[in-house]
Design a protein around this motif. Structure first.
Motif, PDB file in Angstrom:
ATOM      1  N   ASP A   1      -8.856   2.757  -8.117  1.00  0.00           N
ATOM      2  CA  ASP A   1     -10.268   2.423  -7.922  1.00  0.00           C
ATOM      3  C   ASP A   1     -10.559   1.994  -6.489  1.00  0.00           C
ATOM      4  N   ARG A   2      -9.517   1.747  -5.709  1.00  0.00           N
ATOM      5  CA  ARG A   2      -9.709   1.248  -4.346  1.00  0.00           C
ATOM      6  C   ARG A   2      -9.034   2.136  -3.295  1.00  0.00           C
ATOM      7  N   VAL A   3      -9.097   3.443  -3.470  1.00  0.00           N
ATOM      8  CA  VAL A   3      -8.528   4.379  -2.501  1.00  0.00           C
ATOM      9  C   VAL A   3      -9.409   4.381  -1.249  1.00  0.00           C
ATOM     10  N   ASP A   4      -8.782   4.252  -0.084  1.00  0.00           N
ATOM     11  CA  ASP A   4      -9.499   4.289   1.188  1.00  0.00           C
ATOM     12  C   ASP A   4      -9.120   5.581   1.905  1.00  0.00           C
ATOM     13  N   ALA A   5     -10.123   6.344   2.362  1.00  0.00           N
ATOM     14  CA  ALA A   5      -9.880   7.608   3.050  1.00  0.00           C
ATOM     15  C   ALA A   5     -10.415   7.521   4.478  1.00  0.00           C
ATOM     16  N   HIS A   6      -9.600   7.982   5.430  1.00  0.00           N
ATOM     17  CA  HIS A   6      -9.992   7.982   6.841  1.00  0.00           C
ATOM     18  C   HIS A   6      -9.551   9.316   7.452  1.00  0.00           C
ATOM     19  N   TYR A   7     -10.459   9.983   8.169  1.00  0.00           N
ATOM     20  CA  TYR A   7     -10.163  11.280   8.785  1.00  0.00           C
ATOM     21  C   TYR A   7     -10.383  11.183  10.284  1.00  0.00           C
TER      22      TYR A   7
ATOM     23  N   ARG B   1      -5.984  10.413   6.185  1.00  0.00           N
ATOM     24  CA  ARG B   1      -5.100   9.334   5.727  1.00  0.00           C
ATOM     25  C   ARG B   1      -5.732   8.656   4.522  1.00  0.00           C
ATOM     26  N   LEU B   2      -4.983   8.644   3.421  1.00  0.00           N
ATOM     27  CA  LEU B   2      -5.392   7.937   2.216  1.00  0.00           C
ATOM     28  C   LEU B   2      -4.507   6.717   2.059  1.00  0.00           C
ATOM     29  N   THR B   3      -5.130   5.567   1.870  1.00  0.00           N
ATOM     30  CA  THR B   3      -4.401   4.323   1.645  1.00  0.00           C
ATOM     31  C   THR B   3      -4.755   3.826   0.253  1.00  0.00           C
ATOM     32  N   ILE B   4      -3.730   3.667  -0.576  1.00  0.00           N
ATOM     33  CA  ILE B   4      -3.931   3.289  -1.971  1.00  0.00           C
ATOM     34  C   ILE B   4      -3.173   1.990  -2.223  1.00  0.00           C
TER      35      ILE B   4
ATOM     36  N   HIS C   1       0.840  -1.204   0.000  1.00  0.00           N
ATOM     37  CA  HIS C   1       0.000   0.000   0.000  1.00  0.00           C
ATOM     38  C   HIS C   1       0.871   1.249   0.000  1.00  0.00           C
TER      39      HIS C   1
END
Length: 148
Positions: free
Chosen positions: A102-108, A114-117, A40
């Motif tokens: 297409d599978r970017v995960d965003a957490h605030y 935080r973006l996890t790609i 990642h």
């Protein structure tokens, strides 16, 4: 009462107003850290005081855009110190083709976005089998690789 101790503060503020952005000593962009963690790619933006509903994350082709807004205070108030930038912030990252956008995960959480790609499957390292002789197959080779 707050006392000013920075002799260049007024110059810094004037430069920020004229240029519409921050200066070297106090940038008005989103500070960012980025690193690779296993399979990642992780990016963190510092956005203290930004409400989650003002965040906007877009991906177009291989460009990731993050927008956030910290609204200016309204009403009847007199500033004693104003060092935190207000308004709309935007940051763009040009990402390589080796990421699965297409599978970017965003957490605030706690003012940090935080973006996890994930790394794309096609970019992950893989073992290539070697054919030897006539019809002999190296032990590391898989049946899928024989069809060549």
């Amino acid at each position: 009462m707050l006392m000013r101790t920075d002799p260049f503060r007024d110059f810094d503020r004037l430069a920020q107003q004229l240029l519409g952005s921050g200066t070297t000593s106090r940038p008005a962009i989103m500070p960012m850290d980025a690193w690779r963690e296993g399979d990642h790619f992780v990016v963190e933006f510092d956005l203290p005081g930004v409400a989650p509903d003002t965040l906007d994350i877009d991906v177009e082709r291989n460009v990731l855009t993050v927008k956030a807004e910290r609204p200016a205070r309204s009403g009847d108030w007199e500033p004693l110190a104003s060092e935190r930038p207000k308004g709309l912030f935007s940051r763009q990252l040009v990402l390589g083709d080796n990421l699965d956008l297409d599978r970017v995960d965003a957490h605030y959480d706690a003012g940090v976005l935080r973006l996890t790609i994930p790394v794309a499957e096609k970019a992950k390292p893989r073992k290539i089998g070697i054919r030897t002789g006539v019809g002999e197959v190296d032990a590391a080779e898989t049946p899928e690789a024989i069809t060549a």
